[in-house]
Motif scaffolding. Structure first.
Motif, PDB file in Angstrom:
ATOM      1  N   ALA A 100     -42.800   5.910 -64.524  1.00 33.73           N
ATOM      2  CA  ALA A 100     -43.635   4.948 -63.809  1.00 33.73           C
ATOM      3  C   ALA A 100     -42.826   4.075 -62.853  1.00 33.73           C
ATOM      4  N   SER A 101     -41.584   3.789 -63.179  1.00 38.96           N
ATOM      5  CA  SER A 101     -40.765   2.928 -62.313  1.00 38.96           C
ATOM      6  C   SER A 101     -40.537   3.566 -60.951  1.00 38.96           C
ATOM      7  N   HIS A 102     -40.371   4.875 -60.937  1.00 39.79           N
ATOM      8  CA  HIS A 102     -40.148   5.562 -59.659  1.00 39.79           C
ATOM      9  C   HIS A 102     -41.378   5.419 -58.763  1.00 39.79           C
ATOM     10  N   GLY A 103     -42.537   5.499 -59.354  1.00 42.64           N
ATOM     11  CA  GLY A 103     -43.761   5.316 -58.581  1.00 42.64           C
ATOM     12  C   GLY A 103     -43.886   3.920 -58.018  1.00 42.64           C
ATOM     13  N   ILE A 104     -43.454   2.918 -58.777  1.00 40.24           N
ATOM     14  CA  ILE A 104     -43.508   1.534 -58.296  1.00 40.24           C
ATOM     15  C   ILE A 104     -42.558   1.348 -57.109  1.00 40.24           C
ATOM     16  N   VAL A 105     -41.364   1.898 -57.222  1.00 38.08           N
ATOM     17  CA  VAL A 105     -40.407   1.783 -56.125  1.00 38.08           C
ATOM     18  C   VAL A 105     -40.924   2.528 -54.896  1.00 38.08           C
ATOM     19  N   ARG A 106     -41.492   3.702 -55.097  1.00 39.01           N
ATOM     20  CA  ARG A 106     -42.081   4.442 -53.974  1.00 39.01           C
ATOM     21  C   ARG A 106     -43.186   3.616 -53.297  1.00 39.01           C
ATOM     22  N   GLU A 107     -43.987   2.946 -54.093  1.00 41.92           N
ATOM     23  CA  GLU A 107     -45.047   2.082 -53.541  1.00 41.92           C
ATOM     24  C   GLU A 107     -44.452   0.979 -52.664  1.00 41.92           C
ATOM     25  N   LEU A 108     -43.378   0.332 -53.146  1.00 43.75           N
ATOM     26  CA  LEU A 108     -42.744  -0.745 -52.389  1.00 43.75           C
ATOM     27  C   LEU A 108     -42.080  -0.211 -51.122  1.00 43.75           C
ATOM     28  N   LEU A 109     -41.540   0.998 -51.181  1.00 41.31           N
ATOM     29  CA  LEU A 109     -40.997   1.628 -49.982  1.00 41.31           C
ATOM     30  C   LEU A 109     -42.104   1.882 -48.961  1.00 41.31           C
TER      31      LEU A 109
ATOM     32  N   GLN B 217     -44.796   0.346 -48.554  1.00 34.59           N
ATOM     33  CA  GLN B 217     -45.275  -0.925 -48.011  1.00 34.59           C
ATOM     34  C   GLN B 217     -44.219  -1.646 -47.186  1.00 34.59           C
ATOM     35  N   ARG B 218     -43.072  -1.004 -46.977  1.00 34.15           N
ATOM     36  CA  ARG B 218     -41.962  -1.556 -46.198  1.00 34.15           C
ATOM     37  C   ARG B 218     -41.449  -2.869 -46.787  1.00 34.15           C
ATOM     38  N   LYS B 219     -41.477  -2.967 -48.121  1.00 30.11           N
ATOM     39  CA  LYS B 219     -40.964  -4.147 -48.803  1.00 30.11           C
ATOM     40  C   LYS B 219     -39.610  -3.903 -49.461  1.00 30.11           C
ATOM     41  N   ALA B 220     -39.202  -2.638 -49.542  1.00 30.38           N
ATOM     42  CA  ALA B 220     -38.008  -2.322 -50.329  1.00 30.38           C
ATOM     43  C   ALA B 220     -37.160  -1.257 -49.646  1.00 30.38           C
ATOM     44  N   TRP B 221     -35.910  -1.198 -50.121  1.00 35.58           N
ATOM     45  CA  TRP B 221     -34.928  -0.188 -49.745  1.00 35.58           C
ATOM     46  C   TRP B 221     -34.310   0.352 -51.023  1.00 35.58           C
TER      47      TRP B 221
ATOM     48  N   ALA C  93     -39.049   8.434 -47.668  1.00 36.00           N
ATOM     49  CA  ALA C  93     -38.775   7.262 -46.826  1.00 36.00           C
ATOM     50  C   ALA C  93     -37.322   7.232 -46.357  1.00 36.00           C
ATOM     51  N   PRO C  94     -36.893   8.184 -45.541  1.00 38.80           N
ATOM     52  CA  PRO C  94     -35.500   8.194 -45.084  1.00 38.80           C
ATOM     53  C   PRO C  94     -35.118   6.945 -44.303  1.00 38.80           C
ATOM     54  N   GLU C  95     -36.118   6.280 -43.725  1.00 46.39           N
ATOM     55  CA  GLU C  95     -35.843   5.071 -42.940  1.00 46.39           C
ATOM     56  C   GLU C  95     -35.601   3.847 -43.814  1.00 46.39           C
ATOM     57  N   ARG C  96     -35.713   3.994 -45.150  1.00 44.04           N
ATOM     58  CA  ARG C  96     -35.529   2.857 -46.067  1.00 44.04           C
ATOM     59  C   ARG C  96     -34.381   3.125 -47.051  1.00 44.04           C
ATOM     60  N   LEU C  97     -33.441   3.974 -46.658  1.00 44.43           N
ATOM     61  CA  LEU C  97     -32.348   4.353 -47.547  1.00 44.43           C
ATOM     62  C   LEU C  97     -31.001   4.022 -46.920  1.00 44.43           C
ATOM     63  N   VAL C  98     -30.050   3.618 -47.783  1.00 42.56           N
ATOM     64  CA  VAL C  98     -28.653   3.458 -47.372  1.00 42.56           C
ATOM     65  C   VAL C  98     -27.789   4.118 -48.436  1.00 42.56           C
ATOM     66  N   TRP C  99     -26.526   4.346 -48.102  1.00 42.64           N
ATOM     67  CA  TRP C  99     -25.613   5.023 -49.021  1.00 42.64           C
ATOM     68  C   TRP C  99     -24.517   4.070 -49.490  1.00 42.64           C
ATOM     69  N   GLY C 100     -24.069   4.244 -50.747  1.00 37.09           N
ATOM     70  CA  GLY C 100     -22.980   3.431 -51.259  1.00 37.09           C
ATOM     71  C   GLY C 100     -22.093   4.206 -52.210  1.00 37.09           C
ATOM     72  N   SER C 101     -20.800   3.875 -52.206  1.00 37.36           N
ATOM     73  CA  SER C 101     -19.840   4.573 -53.064  1.00 37.36           C
ATOM     74  C   SER C 101     -19.832   4.053 -54.498  1.00 37.36           C
ATOM     75  N   ASP C 102     -20.108   2.764 -54.672  1.00 36.84           N
ATOM     76  CA  ASP C 102     -19.968   2.053 -55.948  1.00 36.84           C
ATOM     77  C   ASP C 102     -18.503   1.987 -56.402  1.00 36.84           C
ATOM     78  N   TRP C 103     -17.556   2.209 -55.492  1.00 36.76           N
ATOM     79  CA  TRP C 103     -16.142   2.039 -55.810  1.00 36.76           C
ATOM     80  C   TRP C 103     -15.888   0.581 -56.202  1.00 36.76           C
ATOM     81  N   PRO C 104     -15.038   0.293 -57.183  1.00 38.30           N
ATOM     82  CA  PRO C 104     -14.166   1.172 -57.962  1.00 38.30           C
ATOM     83  C   PRO C 104     -14.802   1.683 -59.257  1.00 38.30           C
ATOM     84  N   HIS C 105     -16.120   1.845 -59.228  1.00 40.06           N
ATOM     85  CA  HIS C 105     -16.845   2.459 -60.337  1.00 40.06           C
ATOM     86  C   HIS C 105     -16.626   1.702 -61.653  1.00 40.06           C
ATOM     87  N   PRO C 106     -17.000   0.409 -61.677  1.00 33.25           N
ATOM     88  CA  PRO C 106     -16.676  -0.441 -62.828  1.00 33.25           C
ATOM     89  C   PRO C 106     -17.385  -0.053 -64.123  1.00 33.25           C
ATOM     90  N   SER C 107     -18.446   0.743 -64.028  1.00 34.00           N
ATOM     91  CA  SER C 107     -19.140   1.146 -65.256  1.00 34.00           C
ATOM     92  C   SER C 107     -18.432   2.287 -65.980  1.00 34.00           C
TER      93      SER C 107
END
Length: 297
Positions: free
Chosen positions: A193-202, A204-208, A239-253
């Protein structure tokens, strides 16, 4: 830029990626740690601090990947003391932006100072109650404080938390950015269900969404990270227009013996995003819009 093999701290590989980064490509999610210059709060958090994670160390990753813009995200180890992040922004200069962590007690003058330094949002990392510096009840008050600055709120939260906070997320007055593919629980993934909520916000142009944290969204792992790939490809189609990329370096998790190959993580974009024009949008134009970088000529 001709890429060469580089030994990068907190990365398991040395070979450059096969995928060539376009000019002005941005890594929209990484952290800086500099405990020799900026003391960590006491007592220190249970999660170990990644060594060799300074600005100089990160520049080695840029040499490996070919990225030239970056977004420094305040790490949870420093709580709401943003000194290390502000210092990193000063060192990186005009091609860098930052994400801070603040309490509602932050002054307007301090928010203005952060904005002038290059901060463009605040982060709520809510997944682990033992290590989080901010609480969910701070989200709405702070959203109202930063709305006039044009900042966004960045969330690192579980899929279940997205479901539980859906009504709050829908009414926030700011843009939202979800870290690490929005972390839907597995094996449900895109059917949760969370994926659907995020898709909804995308829609509606409220989220990235950040195309990052592949290793946090898989049980199979490298080299294909298949579950993360399925989630990422769904976002790219939607929604390719609402996406960015990140490395998450130095991968603290991840612990020191389990760091990923950052070149391999970058090369995942070739599987996640099939055409070069869309990859350029995700790596260049979308970060320009979200973080206010000067558009490329």
């Amino acid at each position: 830029m001709t890429l060469q093999s580089v030994s990068v701290p907190n990365s398991s590989g040395t070979a450059p990626p096969k995928l060539k980064a376009p000019a002005n490509a941005c890594d929209c999610h990484h952290h800086i740690y500099d405990p020799a210059r900026f003391a960590l709060p006491q007592p220190q958090p249970a999660r170990p601090v990644p060594p060799n994670s300074t600005v100089a160390d990160y520049r080695l990753l840029q040499q490996c990947l070919g990225t030239t813009r970056n977004v420094v995200v305040q790490p949870r180890h420093y709580g709401t003391d943003n000194a290390v992040t502000l210092d990193a922004l000063k060192q990186f200069g005009k091609n860098s932006r930052g994400i801070a962590v603040v309490h509602p007690t932050v002054s307007d003058a301090e928010l203005k100072r952060f904005d002038e330094a290059g901060v463009r949002g605040i982060r709520f990392s809510l997944g682990d109650p033992k290590t989080r510096a901010v609480q969910p009840d701070m989200i709405e008050p702070l959203a109202k404080r930063i709305a006039n600055l044009g900042w966004h709120i960045q969330f690192n939260m579980t899929g279940q938390q997205i479901v539980e906070m859906a009504s709050l997320l829908r009414r926030l007055p700011t843009q939202m950015v979800f870290d690490h593919l929005a972390n839907p629980p597995l094996p449900a993934g895109v059917t949760h269900a969370s994926h659907g909520i995020v898709r909804e916000l995308l829609d509606q142009r409220k989220a990235w969404v950040k195309l990052s944290g592949a290793y946090s969204n898989t049980k199979v792992g490298p080299p294909a990270y298949p579950e993360a790939t399925t989630i990422a490809q769904d976002f790219v189609r939607a929604a390719p227009e609402r996406l960015v990329w990140g490395s998450d370096w130095p991968h603290p998790s991840l612990d020191d013996g389990n760091k990923p190959d950052d070149a391999l993580l970058f090369d995942l974009l070739a599987d996640w995003v099939s055409d070069e024009k869309t990859r350029q949008r995700i790596l260049v134009q979308n970060p320009e819009k979200l973080y206010g970088f000067t558009p490329a000529a």
